[in-house]
Design a protein around this motif. Structure first.
Motif: not given
Length: 112
Positions: A24-28, A62-66, A83-88
């Protein structure tokens, strides 16, 4: 402030509330950047090719992409959709279609 950010429906809020505090902090941080920087780096905001007027806000933590889809309205207003977390590597087609549907709905409601 260069741009204002608004939400269409609760799609973004629902997504945001499901996230970890650090994400959330990173998105803000990224949303503040979009509000205040004249030329937002493509690393954080990019047009979606083949989807007219649709953009994606890009957030990596980290290693997650949103991804958060959005569009511009009257140049200075950024309207956030789903919004979503990108896994591919590829952005899921159903998320893109949902974003386009929300964008069309937003402008249709605005026109009334």
């Amino acid at each position: 402030m260069i741009r204002q950010i608004i939400f269409h429906g609760d799609y973004f809020i629902d997504f945001y509330q499901s996230l970890d505090a650090k994400v959330k902090t990173k998105i803000q941080y990224v949303l503040e950047l979009i509000k205040q920087v004249e030329r937002v780096p493509v690393k954080f905001l990019a047009p979606m090719s083949g989807y007219e007027g649709l953009y994606e806000v890009r957030v990596e933590y980290q290693s997650n992409i949103y991804r958060i889809f959005c569009c511009f309205d009257e140049g200075r207003l950024v309207v956030l959709f789903n919004g979503f977390q990108k896994k591919t590597q590829k952005t899921p087609k159903e998320e893109l279609e949902k974003a386009m549907r929300l964008k069309n709905e937003y402008f249709k409601l605005k026109g009334k």
